[in-house]
Write a protein that holds these residues in place. Structure first.
Motif, mmCIF file in Angstrom:
data_model
loop_
_atom_site.group_PDB
_atom_site.id
_atom_site.type_symbol
_atom_site.label_atom_id
_atom_site.label_comp_id
_atom_site.label_asym_id
_atom_site.label_seq_id
_atom_site.Cartn_x
_atom_site.Cartn_y
_atom_site.Cartn_z
ATOM 1 N N PHE A 1 -7.872 -4.445 18.557
ATOM 2 C CA PHE A 1 -9.047 -5.298 18.389
ATOM 3 C C PHE A 1 -9.611 -5.732 19.741
ATOM 4 C CE2 PHE A 1 -7.229 -5.836 14.106
ATOM 5 C CZ PHE A 1 -8.358 -5.536 13.365
ATOM 6 N N SER A 2 -8.755 -5.867 20.742
ATOM 7 C CA SER A 2 -9.239 -6.157 22.095
ATOM 8 C C SER A 2 -10.082 -4.999 22.609
ATOM 9 C CB SER A 2 -8.057 -6.415 23.022
ATOM 10 O OG SER A 2 -8.495 -6.601 24.352
ATOM 11 N N MET A 3 -9.660 -3.769 22.306
ATOM 12 C CA MET A 3 -10.418 -2.590 22.703
ATOM 13 C C MET A 3 -11.787 -2.576 22.033
ATOM 14 S SD MET A 3 -9.572 1.358 21.721
ATOM 15 C CE MET A 3 -9.646 0.885 19.991
ATOM 16 N N LEU A 4 -11.833 -2.877 20.729
ATOM 17 C CA LEU A 4 -13.114 -2.894 20.018
ATOM 18 C C LEU A 4 -14.035 -3.971 20.581
ATOM 19 C CD1 LEU A 4 -12.040 -2.392 16.287
ATOM 20 C CD2 LEU A 4 -12.729 -0.671 17.963
ATOM 21 N N TRP A 5 -13.478 -5.116 20.957
ATOM 22 C CA TRP A 5 -14.292 -6.188 21.523
ATOM 23 C C TRP A 5 -14.882 -5.770 22.866
ATOM 24 C CZ3 TRP A 5 -16.651 -10.441 20.102
ATOM 25 C CH2 TRP A 5 -17.081 -11.349 21.073
ATOM 26 N N LYS A 6 -14.088 -5.108 23.685
ATOM 27 C CA LYS A 6 -14.574 -4.662 24.987
ATOM 28 C C LYS A 6 -15.633 -3.573 24.847
ATOM 29 C CE LYS A 6 -10.201 -5.660 27.348
ATOM 30 N NZ LYS A 6 -9.004 -5.070 28.015
ATOM 31 N N ALA A 7 -15.545 -2.785 23.767
ATOM 32 C CA ALA A 7 -16.500 -1.690 23.587
ATOM 33 C C ALA A 7 -17.863 -2.167 23.102
ATOM 34 C CB ALA A 7 -15.938 -0.668 22.598
ATOM 35 N N ALA B 1 -16.875 2.638 27.351
ATOM 36 C CA ALA B 1 -15.893 1.614 27.724
ATOM 37 C C ALA B 1 -14.598 2.236 28.220
ATOM 38 C CB ALA B 1 -15.619 0.712 26.516
ATOM 39 N N VAL B 2 -14.128 3.297 27.541
ATOM 40 C CA VAL B 2 -12.869 3.932 27.950
ATOM 41 C C VAL B 2 -13.024 4.615 29.298
ATOM 42 C CG1 VAL B 2 -11.199 5.735 27.363
ATOM 43 C CG2 VAL B 2 -12.032 4.201 25.594
ATOM 44 N N TRP B 3 -14.157 5.289 29.517
ATOM 45 C CA TRP B 3 -14.359 5.973 30.800
ATOM 46 C C TRP B 3 -14.460 4.962 31.944
ATOM 47 C CZ3 TRP B 3 -13.321 10.069 33.204
ATOM 48 C CH2 TRP B 3 -13.957 10.387 34.400
ATOM 49 N N GLN B 4 -15.167 3.862 31.717
ATOM 50 C CA GLN B 4 -15.240 2.817 32.748
ATOM 51 C C GLN B 4 -13.851 2.278 33.064
ATOM 52 O OE1 GLN B 4 -18.006 -0.029 31.145
ATOM 53 N NE2 GLN B 4 -19.815 1.112 31.798
ATOM 54 N N LYS B 5 -13.012 2.180 32.048
ATOM 55 C CA LYS B 5 -11.648 1.709 32.264
ATOM 56 C C LYS B 5 -10.849 2.723 33.073
ATOM 57 C CE LYS B 5 -8.188 -1.108 31.543
ATOM 58 N NZ LYS B 5 -8.210 -2.530 31.891
ATOM 59 N N ILE B 6 -10.996 3.992 32.735
ATOM 60 C CA ILE B 6 -10.221 5.033 33.404
ATOM 61 C C ILE B 6 -10.510 5.071 34.905
ATOM 62 C CG2 ILE B 6 -9.974 7.544 33.621
ATOM 63 C CD1 ILE B 6 -10.157 7.698 30.580
ATOM 64 N N VAL B 7 -11.781 4.995 35.269
ATOM 65 C CA VAL B 7 -12.124 5.100 36.694
ATOM 66 C C VAL B 7 -11.745 3.845 37.468
ATOM 67 C CG1 VAL B 7 -14.000 6.715 36.245
ATOM 68 C CG2 VAL B 7 -14.484 4.264 36.300
ATOM 69 N N ARG B 8 -11.373 2.765 36.784
ATOM 70 C CA ARG B 8 -10.984 1.535 37.461
ATOM 71 C C ARG B 8 -9.474 1.312 37.471
ATOM 72 N NH1 ARG B 8 -15.601 -2.435 34.742
ATOM 73 N NH2 ARG B 8 -17.406 -1.466 35.755
ATOM 74 N N LEU B 9 -8.725 2.259 36.913
ATOM 75 C CA LEU B 9 -7.276 2.122 36.912
ATOM 76 C C LEU B 9 -6.711 2.389 38.301
ATOM 77 C CD1 LEU B 9 -6.371 3.911 33.550
ATOM 78 C CD2 LEU B 9 -6.286 1.460 34.027
ATOM 79 N N VAL C 1 -5.492 5.045 22.873
ATOM 80 C CA VAL C 1 -6.708 4.542 23.523
ATOM 81 C C VAL C 1 -6.575 3.056 23.822
ATOM 82 C CG1 VAL C 1 -9.192 4.199 23.252
ATOM 83 C CG2 VAL C 1 -8.136 6.316 22.449
ATOM 84 N N ALA C 2 -6.021 2.300 22.866
ATOM 85 C CA ALA C 2 -5.847 0.858 23.089
ATOM 86 C C ALA C 2 -4.909 0.591 24.250
ATOM 87 C CB ALA C 2 -5.324 0.195 21.817
ATOM 88 N N ALA C 3 -3.887 1.442 24.417
ATOM 89 C CA ALA C 3 -2.955 1.266 25.538
ATOM 90 C C ALA C 3 -3.655 1.491 26.870
ATOM 91 C CB ALA C 3 -1.778 2.227 25.386
ATOM 92 N N VAL C 4 -4.559 2.477 26.912
ATOM 93 C CA VAL C 4 -5.330 2.713 28.146
ATOM 94 C C VAL C 4 -6.211 1.509 28.453
ATOM 95 C CG1 VAL C 4 -7.131 4.133 29.208
ATOM 96 C CG2 VAL C 4 -5.303 5.215 27.921
ATOM 97 N N MET C 5 -6.879 0.977 27.428
ATOM 98 C CA MET C 5 -7.768 -0.159 27.640
ATOM 99 C C MET C 5 -7.015 -1.423 28.038
ATOM 100 S SD MET C 5 -10.860 0.855 27.250
ATOM 101 C CE MET C 5 -11.737 -0.681 27.041
ATOM 102 N N ALA C 6 -5.728 -1.503 27.684
ATOM 103 C CA ALA C 6 -4.940 -2.690 28.010
ATOM 104 C C ALA C 6 -4.295 -2.620 29.387
ATOM 105 C CB ALA C 6 -3.857 -2.903 26.953
#
Length: 412
Positions: free
Chosen positions: A15-21, A98-106, A313-318
């Motif tokens: 649900f945190s992932m959905l909120w960020k998206a 949202a996932v791609w933005q997260k990936i490039v900031r890891l 996917v949620a694990a990546v976003m977290a």
């Protein structure tokens, strides 16, 4: 390189992932409103149809309203399908962004622990699974719930005992759906994992085609990809067997319930508790309830099948991102590059132990060593791609405990 594990559970991360998206909530609300309207119009259309089957052909009281309601139902159905398509497309877009933005900031260390090629599946296949889960499971579950309650209310308006008799037909579908969902979950998650492995293998080797040919490694690489393709094939076949075994069970249960519905309705009609038109309408409504319940078992199966993709996917976003505000601004850097008692490793593997090295300013310095000796890691440490944790209180300056990165680099 060790990462801090997210403290949230899998449901909280989802649900945190959905909120960020930032899902298209306005479009989703519109879809739900249209679905509710379509349910009510469908009930009216069924009642007029039952009147016609019962022999009531009153032109203005039944025929014209039936034609109008049927036309409205078709229009609402088309609008609902259009909104559903727009919602899914927007959910796909927002989640991928949202996932791609997260990936490039890891942080760089994340890619050391996780194969970057597998992230392709996170952005493509897994995102499509999640958008389908939202539209075809969560939202349809809500609309099916409203439809089921509305249908029970309608049946109760005919006869309350008839509604109770309908409730008795439901438990068998629930049991079968739960068992099938548990079985398909493990297989579907395994299929997704094998897909990611095959995608990673093909993507990696496609980009290294010239190198493979230069070392005459075609046979070895063919076998490597072939093993993953074979594993994917076996898992897919097993999943197909289970799916095709469960489907006939659903059909058999549906046939038995069809017979029971006919007999129950006939009994109430025979003793005069309901009219002929109500019996016909009850038959349609009861089947719709059974179909809704069957859909719920399908929703459960789909939810369990998509659980692996949503968790990944949620694990990546977290994952914690790089702190772009950390550090202090500096002007022009001058002086030597110094590694002072550096201790650095990946996980439990220690690469540098008490390394002291000075790279003089204004001179060419060559770092020579075999593959895996740490040349690239040394450059990554200079560029601060691996952020150092704070040393333990008992550790000497520039060192940390084994297994943790320490980039004790500096300039003087």
């Amino acid at each position: 390189m060790q990462n801090k594990q997210p403290s949230q559970g899998s449901l909280g991360r989802f649900f945190s992932m959905l909120w960020k998206a930032r899902l298209p909530y306005a479009w989703i609300a519109g879809y739900l409103v249209v679905s509710v309207l379509m349910t009510n119009v469908g009930i009216s259309a069924t009642e007029y149809t039952a009147q016609l089957y019962a022999g009531n052909v009153d032109f203005w009281g039944v025929v014209i309203p039936f034609l109008v309601v049927s036309l409205v139902s078709l229009v609402i159905g088309s609008v609902s399908g259009m909104i559903s398509g727009i919602c899914m497309a927007r959910i796909d877009r927002n989640l991928r962004r949202a996932v791609w933005q997260k990936i490039v900031r890891l942080p760089f260390g994340y890619y050391q622990q996780n194969a970057p090629k597998e992230l392709i599946s996170r952005v493509t296949t897994d995102i499509s699974t999640i958008s389908a889960l939202i539209m075809q499971v969560f939202l349809l579950a809500l609309t099916s719930l409203y439809s089921t309650v509305r249908l029970f209310v309608q049946i109760r308006s005919y006869n309350s005992r008839l509604m109770v008799a309908t409730l008795v037909l439901l438990p068998l579908q629930v049991v079968i759906g739960v068992l099938a969902g548990q079985l398909k979950f493990g297989l579907s998650d395994e299929v997704n994992r094998r897909t990611a492995e095959l995608t990673e293998a093909v993507s990696e080797r496609t980009g290294q085609a010239m190198l493979i040919k230069s070392f005459s490694a075609q046979k070895r690489e063919e076998e490597a990809v072939g093993r993953r393709a074979k594993a994917f094939y076996r898992t897919s076949v097993l999943n197909a067997w289970v799916t095709n075994f469960v489907s006939p069970v659903y059909v058999l249960v549906g046939a038995l319930q069809f017979i029971v519905i006919v007999m129950v309705g006939r009994g109430f009609y025979a003793d005069g508790s309901i009219t002929l038109a109500q019996w016909v309408a009850y038959f349609v409504f009861a089947n719709q309830i059974i179909n809704n319940l069957t859909a719920y078992t399908g929703y459960w199966t789909s939810l369990k099948s998509a659980q692996g993709a949503t968790n990944r996917v949620a694990a990546v976003m977290a994952e914690p991102e790089e702190d772009r505000d950390a550090g202090e601004p500096v002007g022009t850097l001058q002086g030597d590059i110094v590694f002072d008692h550096l201790r650095f490793g990946y996980g439990e593997t220690l690469l540098f132990d008490d390394l002291c090295l000075t790279i003089p300013q204004g001179r060419a310095t060559a770092v020579i060593g075999p593959s895996g000796s740490g040349k690239t890691t040394l450059l990554n440490l200079v560029e601060r791609l691996y952020p150092p944790p704070k040393p333990a209180p008992s550790a000497s300056a520039g060192t940390t405990s084994a297994g943790f990165p320490s980039a004790a680099t500096g300039r003087r």
